[in-house]
Structure formats: structure tokens, C-alpha cells
Motif scaffolding. Structure first.
Motif, PDB file in Angstrom:
ATOM      1  N   TYR A 130       0.847  -1.193   0.000  1.00  0.00           N
ATOM      2  CA  TYR A 130       0.000   0.000   0.000  1.00  0.00           C
ATOM      3  C   TYR A 130       0.880   1.238   0.000  1.00  0.00           C
ATOM      4  O   TYR A 130       1.847   1.315   0.764  1.00  0.00           O
ATOM      5  CB  TYR A 130      -0.862  -0.024   1.267  1.00  0.00           C
ATOM      6  CG  TYR A 130      -2.062   0.889   1.231  1.00  0.00           C
ATOM      7  CD1 TYR A 130      -3.172   0.586   0.437  1.00  0.00           C
ATOM      8  CD2 TYR A 130      -2.092   2.039   2.004  1.00  0.00           C
ATOM      9  CE1 TYR A 130      -4.284   1.423   0.416  1.00  0.00           C
ATOM     10  CE2 TYR A 130      -3.214   2.879   1.993  1.00  0.00           C
ATOM     11  CZ  TYR A 130      -4.299   2.558   1.195  1.00  0.00           C
ATOM     12  OH  TYR A 130      -5.407   3.377   1.177  1.00  0.00           O
ATOM     13  N   ASN A 132       1.575   4.497   1.301  1.00  0.00           N
ATOM     14  CA  ASN A 132       1.180   5.238   2.502  1.00  0.00           C
ATOM     15  C   ASN A 132       1.192   6.745   2.175  1.00  0.00           C
ATOM     16  O   ASN A 132       2.122   7.209   1.515  1.00  0.00           O
ATOM     17  CB  ASN A 132       2.201   4.893   3.601  1.00  0.00           C
ATOM     18  CG  ASN A 132       1.926   5.577   4.918  1.00  0.00           C
ATOM     19  OD1 ASN A 132       1.965   6.800   5.022  1.00  0.00           O
ATOM     20  ND2 ASN A 132       1.675   4.794   5.947  1.00  0.00           N
ATOM     21  N   SER A 175       2.089  -1.168  12.331  1.00  0.00           N
ATOM     22  CA  SER A 175       2.116  -1.259  10.865  1.00  0.00           C
ATOM     23  C   SER A 175       3.570  -1.245  10.419  1.00  0.00           C
ATOM     24  O   SER A 175       4.367  -0.466  10.920  1.00  0.00           O
ATOM     25  CB  SER A 175       1.398  -0.057  10.227  1.00  0.00           C
ATOM     26  OG  SER A 175       0.051   0.015  10.636  1.00  0.00           O
ATOM     27  N   ILE A 177       5.582   0.186   8.336  1.00  0.00           N
ATOM     28  CA  ILE A 177       5.698   1.285   7.375  1.00  0.00           C
ATOM     29  C   ILE A 177       7.174   1.440   7.014  1.00  0.00           C
ATOM     30  O   ILE A 177       8.018   1.657   7.878  1.00  0.00           O
ATOM     31  CB  ILE A 177       5.145   2.600   7.963  1.00  0.00           C
ATOM     32  CG1 ILE A 177       3.674   2.418   8.375  1.00  0.00           C
ATOM     33  CG2 ILE A 177       5.305   3.733   6.954  1.00  0.00           C
ATOM     34  CD1 ILE A 177       3.070   3.626   9.092  1.00  0.00           C
ATOM     35  N   ASN A 267       3.258   0.480   3.231  1.00  0.00           N
ATOM     36  CA  ASN A 267       2.975  -0.482   4.292  1.00  0.00           C
ATOM     37  C   ASN A 267       2.171  -1.630   3.710  1.00  0.00           C
ATOM     38  O   ASN A 267       1.743  -1.570   2.548  1.00  0.00           O
ATOM     39  CB  ASN A 267       2.242   0.166   5.488  1.00  0.00           C
ATOM     40  CG  ASN A 267       0.963   0.877   5.126  1.00  0.00           C
ATOM     41  OD1 ASN A 267       0.930   2.092   4.932  1.00  0.00           O
ATOM     42  ND2 ASN A 267      -0.134   0.118   5.031  1.00  0.00           N
ATOM     43  N   THR A 273      -2.417   3.312   8.173  1.00  0.00           N
ATOM     44  CA  THR A 273      -1.309   4.120   7.633  1.00  0.00           C
ATOM     45  C   THR A 273      -0.763   5.099   8.659  1.00  0.00           C
ATOM     46  O   THR A 273       0.313   5.649   8.485  1.00  0.00           O
ATOM     47  CB  THR A 273      -1.766   4.960   6.425  1.00  0.00           C
ATOM     48  OG1 THR A 273      -2.742   5.923   6.864  1.00  0.00           O
ATOM     49  CG2 THR A 273      -2.347   4.085   5.328  1.00  0.00           C
ATOM     50  N   GLY A 280      -4.221   6.840   0.719  1.00  0.00           N
ATOM     51  CA  GLY A 280      -3.193   5.993   0.118  1.00  0.00           C
ATOM     52  C   GLY A 280      -3.831   5.191  -1.004  1.00  0.00           C
ATOM     53  O   GLY A 280      -4.987   5.443  -1.373  1.00  0.00           O
TER      54      GLY A 280
END
Ligand SMILES: O=C(O)CCC(=O)C(=O)O
Ligand SMILES: [Fe+2]
Length: 330
Positions: A130, A132, A175, A177, A267, A273, A280
């Protein structure tokens, strides 16, 4: 058939996990990936300069100057307050109006979705990726060319020590990230590349809000070990990957050239996020390829929708967890 392995070798993935960062050279193609972004920003600055000249806000269009020297001229004028928003690939955390500028061009979208970049990201966080929305452009002018009263401008100031996990909401603490710091120019020590603390990605440190000194959210001095900091130069076409808890800052640009980078984050799909007010998108999904966003206009539309919503909200969302009354911030 022998499959060629895209992405990072297991040794490099281990290096990232142990050190909290990894520099990968020649990840992007300068001609194919980077030049379109440079061209897109050259056009954007050209449009802005002409518009502001026509409106009497600039004394000249500086037609003979290269892109970044035109930017420097703008930073010297009253238009300095406006320019950064036009270049950034995100919205600010407060003061958003219905027509607040944001740059969501096709070339930037293409770099966010660059297959070679996503192959490396996939090696570090898996195949469900994804994009972010915590993302920025950073253009740092040579400090000595910026008038002293403008050196705290986003296009001149250094970045204080922080962890990227510290700039998002606690709902994203678990998460994964991943920060991708992507220079569009070379980023040497003199040009103000990042400095970071290897192996500092174990725990989240306290951060203090921007204080009287100015600057941004930062880890207070007494929690830092400056002797452990290392500068991390990255060449054009390369990328620096950072763990969300790696402590980092930027060095001043003491050179005669601009230091230009993007910082992007990714992420795993489905994880918070940390900035739910911003949009996102699915950058890559092996499980459900049809869910990938492939149209830059849809990306723009997502940001414009978020902007409209935020401009109308009576109660503005919060963007981080830190307050000035922490004892370490006193
Ligand atoms: O480029 C900079 O000066 C700061 C970048 C940063 O903090 C990041 O990439 O997370
Ligand atoms: Fe950062």
C-alpha cells in the motif's frame, strides 16, 4: 526455465533488518524514471513563475535561469510562503482550504509505482503493498544562497532528528511502514544528505513538538547519541530504505547545488497508515492485481476529495501523539 529474482538478496534484507536501513544503488533508471519527474517540475515552476509575474507578484519570470534558480528567486520573495505547497505531494496538517495546492503529477505517480522500486519494497514488506500517504518532496537550496531570514523555509531548513513512526498516529505503531528516501539529484554529504543512527530502530523515542527554536517534531537532544550518527550519501538513481523507528535527520546543504529528494512510504495492505485523513492506494497486490491503482487521475482525485473534506471539517484531525508538556520537552 530459470526465474530471475527481482528485488533484494536475502543478505541485503538481513542487513536492513539488523541495521535499520539499506542503501541500494542504481535502483531507478535516471532517464526513464527520474527525468520525467524533473521535466514535470520544470514545467510546474515555469507555469507558477509566469502566473505570479502576470499577477505582479514576481518582478521577472527569470526566463534564462535553470529550474532551481528560479525556485531560489521565489524563496527570496513574498511568494516564499506559497511555493512549497505547490511542489509538495501531500497536504499540510492544518490550514487546508478547498483550493490548497498539491502536486499529483503523472511522473510522480509513475515513480511511486515504479516496478523496480516495488520489487525492493516487496523484499522488505511482502507482496501486498500500500502506498502510505505520508510522503513529501524536499528541495534544499544551497544554504549560503538563501537570505538568512529565509533559512527556516522548508526549502532551506535541515530536518531535525526524528523517527518516522513518531510522526504518525499510534494506531499505526504495529504497521510495517517502510520509508523510501529517493534522491532526484545526487545527495552527497555537502549537499545535505540524511544522517542516521544505525541499529536505533528498537524502540520509539519521545518526540517534542516544534519548539521556540522552530523546526519540526523532534527527538530532544538528551535522548540522542550524536557520536553514533552516520551520514548516508545516496547517488541519483539510488534509494535509501529505512525502518520506521530508525532515527534520522538531515545535514545542511553547504554545496552550490540543490539537494532534491522525495520521501515515500509503503505499508502492508490493510494495516493502518497512521494518517487516516489522507489517502493511500494499493500500489501492488499479487493477491488481487485488479485492486491496484493505475490511473494518475484517480490518485489526484483521491487527494482532492480528502482536501475538500478536510477544508470543511469544523474539528480538524490530529496528526501525532506528542504534547509540549512531556518533561523531556521542557
Ligand atoms: O529529506 C529530509 O530532509 C528528511 C527526510 C525524512 O525525514 C524522511 O525521509 O523520513
Ligand atoms: Fe523522516
Amino acid at each position: 526455465m530459470v526465474a530471475t529474482m527481482a528485488g533484494l538478496s536475502p543478505a541485503r534484507v538481513r542487513q536492513f533488518q539488523e541495521e535499520g536501513y539499506l542503501v541500494v544503488d542504481n535502483l531507478l533508471d535516471v532517464g526513464l524514471d527520474i527525468q520525467p519527474v524533473v521535466d514535470e517540475y520544470t514545467d510546474l515552476v515555469d507555469t507558477l513563475v509566469r502566473r505570479w509575474y502576470a499577477e505582479g507578484k514576481l518582478p521577472s519570470t527569470y526566463p534564462d535561469l535553470p529550474f532551481w534558480k528560479r525556485l531560489l528567486k521565489i524563496v527570496e520573495t513574498d511568494q516564499a510562503a506559497e511555493i512549497y505547497a505547490h511542489l509538495d505531494i501531500s497536504l499540510p496538517q492544518s490550514g487546508i482550504t478547498a483550493d490548497w495546492p498539491i502536486h499529483t503529477g503523472r511522473a510522480v505517480f509513475d515513480i511511486l509505482r515504479s516496478p523496480r522500486l516495488l520489487d525492493a519494497v516487496e523484499s522488505l514488506i511482502g507482496p501486498e503493498i500500500y502506498s502510505n500517504p505520508v510522503q513529501h518532496i524536499r528541495i534544499k537550496m544551497p544554504e549560503r544562497l538563501v537570505p538568512p531570514d529565509k533559512r527556516s523555509h522548508p526549502m532551506a531548513a535541515t530536518t531535525d532528528w526524528h523517527q518516522d513512526q513518531g510522526v504518525v498516529l499510534p494506531e499505526a505503531d504495529d504497521s510495517e511502514i517502510l520509508t523510501v528516501w529517493l534522491p532526484l539529484t545526487d545527495a552527497t554529504i555537502d549537499m545535505g544528505c540524511l544522517a542516521l543512527m544505525p541499529r536505533s530502530h528498537r524502540e520509539l523515542m519521545a518526540h517534542c513538538p516544534a519548539g521556540a527554536k522552530g523546526g519540526g517534531l523532534h527527538i530532544p537532544d538528551q535522548l540522542l547519541r550524536p557520536a553514533e550518527a552516520v551520514p548516508v550519501p545516496v547517488k541519483q538513481g539510488g534509494a535509501l530504505f529505512m525502518h520506521r523507528r530508525t532515527m534520522h535527520s538531515s545535514l545542511p546543504n553547504t554545496s552550490d547545488e540543490i539537494r532534491w529528494s522525495f520521501d515515500l512510504r509503503y505499508n502492508r495492505i490493510g494495516q493502518p497508515t497512521g494518517r487516516p485523513a489522507f489517502p493511500g492506494f494499493v500500489a501492488r497486490s499479487r493477491r488481487d492485481p485488479a485492486s491496484e491503482l493505475r490511473d494518475p487521475e484517480q490518485w489526484t482525485a483521491l487527494w482532492h476529495t480528502a482536501r475538500a473534506t478536510l477544508s470543511e471539517l469544523a474539528e480538524k484531525p490530529t496528526f501525532n501523539r506528542w504534547t509540549t508538556d512531556l518533561p523531556v520537552c521542557a
